[in-house]
Design a protein around this motif. Structure first.
Motif, PDB file in Angstrom:
ATOM      1  N   ALA A  32      -9.854  -1.716  10.178  1.00  0.00           N
ATOM      2  CA  ALA A  32     -10.622  -0.182  10.102  1.00  0.00           C
ATOM      3  C   ALA A  32     -11.849  -0.830   9.385  1.00  0.00           C
ATOM      4  CB  ALA A  32      -9.553   0.701   9.055  1.00  0.00           C
ATOM      5  N   GLY A  33     -12.912  -1.646   9.544  1.00  0.00           N
ATOM      6  CA  GLY A  33     -14.022  -1.842   9.603  1.00  0.00           C
ATOM      7  C   GLY A  33     -13.933  -2.138   7.524  1.00  0.00           C
ATOM      8  N   LEU A  34     -12.751  -2.403   6.722  1.00  0.00           N
ATOM      9  CA  LEU A  34     -12.849  -3.285   5.332  1.00  0.00           C
ATOM     10  C   LEU A  34     -13.658  -4.408   5.428  1.00  0.00           C
ATOM     11  CD1 LEU A  34      -9.921  -1.317   4.569  1.00  0.00           C
ATOM     12  CD2 LEU A  34     -12.486  -0.261   4.092  1.00  0.00           C
ATOM     13  N   GLU A  35     -13.999  -4.943   4.249  1.00  0.00           N
ATOM     14  CA  GLU A  35     -14.953  -5.613   4.300  1.00  0.00           C
ATOM     15  C   GLU A  35     -13.722  -6.971   3.789  1.00  0.00           C
ATOM     16  OE1 GLU A  35     -18.017  -9.085   1.209  1.00  0.00           O
ATOM     17  OE2 GLU A  35     -17.252  -6.511   1.191  1.00  0.00           O
ATOM     18  N   THR A  36     -12.915  -7.360   4.363  1.00  0.00           N
ATOM     19  CA  THR A  36     -12.164  -9.176   3.992  1.00  0.00           C
ATOM     20  C   THR A  36     -12.499 -10.540   3.617  1.00  0.00           C
ATOM     21  OG1 THR A  36     -11.333 -10.158   5.998  1.00  0.00           O
ATOM     22  CG2 THR A  36     -10.279  -7.437   5.372  1.00  0.00           C
ATOM     23  N   ASN A  37     -12.167 -11.312   3.277  1.00  0.00           N
ATOM     24  CA  ASN A  37     -12.743 -12.918   2.898  1.00  0.00           C
ATOM     25  C   ASN A  37     -11.842 -14.068   4.302  1.00  0.00           C
ATOM     26  OD1 ASN A  37     -10.349 -12.999   2.141  1.00  0.00           O
ATOM     27  ND2 ASN A  37     -10.683 -13.597  -0.380  1.00  0.00           N
ATOM     28  N   ARG A  38     -11.886 -14.958   4.163  1.00  0.00           N
ATOM     29  CA  ARG A  38     -11.536 -15.630   5.682  1.00  0.00           C
ATOM     30  C   ARG A  38     -10.161 -16.115   4.958  1.00  0.00           C
ATOM     31  NH1 ARG A  38     -10.172 -20.411   3.173  1.00  0.00           N
ATOM     32  NH2 ARG A  38     -11.079 -20.987   0.487  1.00  0.00           N
ATOM     33  N   ILE A  39      -9.462 -15.294   4.300  1.00  0.00           N
ATOM     34  CA  ILE A  39      -7.746 -15.770   4.519  1.00  0.00           C
ATOM     35  C   ILE A  39      -7.376 -14.209   4.347  1.00  0.00           C
ATOM     36  CG2 ILE A  39      -7.531 -17.450   2.444  1.00  0.00           C
ATOM     37  CD1 ILE A  39      -6.502 -16.397   0.334  1.00  0.00           C
ATOM     38  N   ASN A  40      -8.218 -13.194   4.841  1.00  0.00           N
ATOM     39  CA  ASN A  40      -7.617 -12.539   5.211  1.00  0.00           C
ATOM     40  C   ASN A  40      -8.356 -10.964   4.033  1.00  0.00           C
ATOM     41  OD1 ASN A  40      -7.118 -12.858   7.765  1.00  0.00           O
ATOM     42  ND2 ASN A  40      -5.055 -13.713   7.111  1.00  0.00           N
ATOM     43  N   GLN A  41      -7.923 -11.163   2.660  1.00  0.00           N
ATOM     44  CA  GLN A  41      -7.571 -10.401   1.567  1.00  0.00           C
ATOM     45  C   GLN A  41      -9.029  -9.397   1.672  1.00  0.00           C
ATOM     46  OE1 GLN A  41      -8.355 -13.859  -1.979  1.00  0.00           O
ATOM     47  NE2 GLN A  41      -6.103 -13.840  -1.917  1.00  0.00           N
ATOM     48  N   LEU A  42      -8.433  -8.009   0.955  1.00  0.00           N
ATOM     49  CA  LEU A  42      -9.429  -7.020   1.289  1.00  0.00           C
ATOM     50  C   LEU A  42     -10.791  -7.365  -0.166  1.00  0.00           C
ATOM     51  CD1 LEU A  42      -7.425  -4.566   2.402  1.00  0.00           C
ATOM     52  CD2 LEU A  42      -9.267  -5.090   3.499  1.00  0.00           C
ATOM     53  N   ARG A  52     -15.632  -0.580   0.656  1.00  0.00           N
ATOM     54  CA  ARG A  52     -16.096   0.016   1.579  1.00  0.00           C
ATOM     55  C   ARG A  52     -15.932   1.546   1.980  1.00  0.00           C
ATOM     56  NH1 ARG A  52     -17.058  -4.612   6.553  1.00  0.00           N
ATOM     57  NH2 ARG A  52     -18.859  -5.751   5.860  1.00  0.00           N
ATOM     58  N   ASP A  53     -14.661   2.112   0.733  1.00  0.00           N
ATOM     59  CA  ASP A  53     -13.868   3.217   1.165  1.00  0.00           C
ATOM     60  C   ASP A  53     -13.335   3.197  -0.820  1.00  0.00           C
ATOM     61  OD1 ASP A  53     -12.417   5.009   1.669  1.00  0.00           O
ATOM     62  OD2 ASP A  53     -11.745   4.448   3.569  1.00  0.00           O
ATOM     63  N   GLU A  54     -13.488   3.955  -1.030  1.00  0.00           N
ATOM     64  CA  GLU A  54     -13.636   4.476  -2.710  1.00  0.00           C
ATOM     65  C   GLU A  54     -12.277   4.717  -2.644  1.00  0.00           C
ATOM     66  OE1 GLU A  54     -15.703   8.582  -3.571  1.00  0.00           O
ATOM     67  OE2 GLU A  54     -16.383   6.759  -4.280  1.00  0.00           O
ATOM     68  N   ASP A  55     -11.566   5.448  -1.470  1.00  0.00           N
ATOM     69  CA  ASP A  55     -10.530   5.866  -1.451  1.00  0.00           C
ATOM     70  C   ASP A  55      -9.039   5.292  -1.338  1.00  0.00           C
ATOM     71  OD1 ASP A  55     -11.156   8.857  -2.139  1.00  0.00           O
ATOM     72  OD2 ASP A  55     -11.931   9.058   0.636  1.00  0.00           O
ATOM     73  N   ILE A  56      -9.186   4.090  -0.996  1.00  0.00           N
ATOM     74  CA  ILE A  56      -8.331   2.494  -0.932  1.00  0.00           C
ATOM     75  C   ILE A  56      -8.806   2.000  -2.261  1.00  0.00           C
ATOM     76  CG2 ILE A  56      -7.529   1.225   0.887  1.00  0.00           C
ATOM     77  CD1 ILE A  56      -8.849   2.726   2.948  1.00  0.00           C
ATOM     78  N   PHE A  57      -7.195   1.348  -2.263  1.00  0.00           N
ATOM     79  CA  PHE A  57      -7.287   0.268  -3.823  1.00  0.00           C
ATOM     80  C   PHE A  57      -6.816  -0.464  -3.373  1.00  0.00           C
ATOM     81  CE2 PHE A  57      -8.007   4.186  -6.233  1.00  0.00           C
ATOM     82  CZ  PHE A  57      -8.112   3.933  -7.349  1.00  0.00           C
ATOM     83  N   VAL A  58      -6.776  -1.574  -3.797  1.00  0.00           N
ATOM     84  CA  VAL A  58      -5.974  -2.418  -3.232  1.00  0.00           C
ATOM     85  C   VAL A  58      -5.438  -3.912  -4.562  1.00  0.00           C
ATOM     86  CG1 VAL A  58      -5.860  -5.237  -1.343  1.00  0.00           C
ATOM     87  CG2 VAL A  58      -7.809  -3.134  -1.519  1.00  0.00           C
ATOM     88  N   ILE A  59      -4.301  -4.586  -4.863  1.00  0.00           N
ATOM     89  CA  ILE A  59      -3.758  -5.013  -5.700  1.00  0.00           C
ATOM     90  C   ILE A  59      -3.059  -6.059  -5.062  1.00  0.00           C
ATOM     91  CG2 ILE A  59      -3.826  -2.726  -7.109  1.00  0.00           C
ATOM     92  CD1 ILE A  59      -0.500  -2.945  -6.991  1.00  0.00           C
ATOM     93  N   GLY A  60      -2.238  -7.033  -6.142  1.00  0.00           N
ATOM     94  CA  GLY A  60      -1.942  -8.071  -5.768  1.00  0.00           C
ATOM     95  C   GLY A  60      -2.746  -9.230  -4.904  1.00  0.00           C
TER      96      GLY A  60
END
Length: 444
Positions: free
Chosen positions: A291-301, A311-319
């Motif tokens: 969905a256009g979010l920024e990721t690195n070379r191992i697919n982490q957000l 790129r989206d303040e409504d989405i958190f990522v953990i772990g």
């Protein structure tokens, strides 16, 4: 805009260590008080703490005594659980698409569904990274899930029974195990297998000579085992593994996994009936630029200090699926928060607090990773590790009983976050009692 009477919708995708702890915390606070609707989505029915997978694989842990059912956890802690695997994200509509859930016979249990959110938390964990090595997908087992661990255990027990029953001599690869990757998972599995395979054959499989017939090979591309730990602990661990009869191959790159073993880059062939890939991690492939979010070379957000996506303040990522900067790493040179259970535990606590601040209209705070070091269990033989590495400016190396106590306490912290002290105390006592009347290795 939502009607003012509608409650805030918090959607958590992924019920691993961080996701389930977060759902439980938010359910016990916001959900219980009617301030938000909290929903957890996972593709499995039950949760198992991922650092325990090597114990399930080796047979040293009774899965039924440690797995947590999502439906009952949701019922007791005031959130909803919905089964299914996330397949797509629509940021504009604030929706997550979940694939149909099929039973073991391929029949549809739940259809393709869409879940809306106001705040989304992605806690999808990580998978093994085989770096495109030929043959891994076809011939190697991985320890990414409970099902993977159970599959390895069943194949291990079947291999012992097959060897006992056959009248012909053992094949070169028979009863040999190759573990690729000498990080924590690989080392822990190798040590546990030394004990559990011997306990399995002790239950009447007397035609198998454990010391002569069973061979465990541990393969590592780096020049020492446990490369993330101090060199002294790596050497001590390697010496103990050698004493147990584990064949350690360092500075050994795997060129190909074959049906009957592993071929190394230098041409050597290590015969093996069972091959386990435990080297490298990456986030799930479908997350790459989702969905256009920024990721690195191992697919982490990639996330901000608040653990919101860039790129989206409504989405958190953990772990493990979060690429979170760690300015204090490498002596202040900077780095990334490592994919460890302790990081997921800390991030769950942080995001729970930030969501509460968000609902109250308060500014969000930055997450600061607290490094409590690394611990590696060698089963009943020893435990090694370095404690509080990032807190005291160095590493306090520990071994033996104290290290074992610290290792056990990490799991107890996870259990306490899910169940509270009363249930954890009773469950621990029950396990101690039943362990005295049952085999110390799973035989089926």
């Amino acid at each position: 805009m939502k009607p003012a009477t509608e409650r805030h919708r918090i959607l958590i995708v992924g019920g691993g260590a961080g996701g389930l702890e977060l759902a439980t915390r938010l359910g016990d606070t916001l959900g219980k008080r009617g301030r938000a609707d909290v929903t957890l989505i996972d593709k499995n029915r039950t949760h198992v703490w991922k650092p325990k997978l090597h114990e399930i694989a080796s047979g040293s842990m009774d899965l039924s005594a440690h797995e947590v059912g999502y439906l009952e956890q949701a019922h007791w802690h005031h959130f909803r659980f919905r089964i299914g695997e996330m397949t797509a994200l629509d940021r504009e509509r604030r929706e997550v698409r979940v694939a149909p859930y099929l039973d073991a016979e391929g029949r549809e249990v739940t259809p393709d569904r869409v879940f809306g959110y106001d705040t989304l938390v992605l806690a999808l964990g990580s998978l093994s990274n085989d770096f495109g090595t030929p043959g891994v997908g076809e011939h190697a087992l991985k320890l990414e899930s409970k099902a993977d661990a159970q599959r390895f255990h069943a194949r291990m027990v079947n291999a012992c029974i097959r060897a006992h029953a056959q009248s012909t001599p053992l094949r070169p690869e028979q009863l040999h195990v190759a573990i690729i990757g000498a990080g924590a998972t690989g080392v822990e599995l190798a040590a546990e297998l030394h004990r559990t395979t011997r306990e399995v054959v002790a239950y009447g499989l007397d035609r198998v000579d454990a010391d002569k017939d069973i061979q465990v090979n541990l393969i590592e591309a780096a020049d020492r085992v446990l490369p993330a730990l101090p060199e002294r602990l790596s050497k001590a661990t390697e010496a103990l593994l050698a004493k147990l009869g584990v064949q350690v191959h360092t500075a050994a790159k795997v060129a190909e996994v074959l049906p009957e073993g592993v071929r190394l880059a230098d041409g050597r062939l290590l015969p093996a009936e069972l091959v386990v890939w435990a080297a490298g991690v990456k986030a799930p492939d479908f997350l790459k630029d989702i969905a256009g979010l920024e990721t690195n070379r191992i697919n982490q957000l990639v996330v901000r200090p608040s653990l919101q996506t860039t790129r989206d303040e409504d989405i958190f990522v953990i772990g493990d699926c979060a690429a979170c900067a760690w300015p204090q790493a490498n002596g202040g040179k900077g780095g990334w928060v490592p994919p460890r259970a302790q990081a997921a535990h800390q991030q769950a606590s942080h995001v729970a607090a930030q969501i509460r601040r968000r609902l109250a209209g308060k500014p969000l705070q930055a997450y600061r990773y607290r490094d409590f070091g690394s611990l590696v269990s060698l089963g009943e033989y020893s435990t090694v590790g370095n404690m509080m590495g990032g807190l005291i400016g160095g590493s306090l190396m520990i071994e033996g009983a104290f290290a074992r106590l610290m290792y056990v306490s990490l799991y107890k912290m996870h259990e306490l976050a899910l169940h509270g002290p009363a249930k954890v105390t009773l469950d621990t006592m029950a396990r101690l009692i039943t362990r005295r009347t049952e085999p110390h290795v799973k035989l089926h």
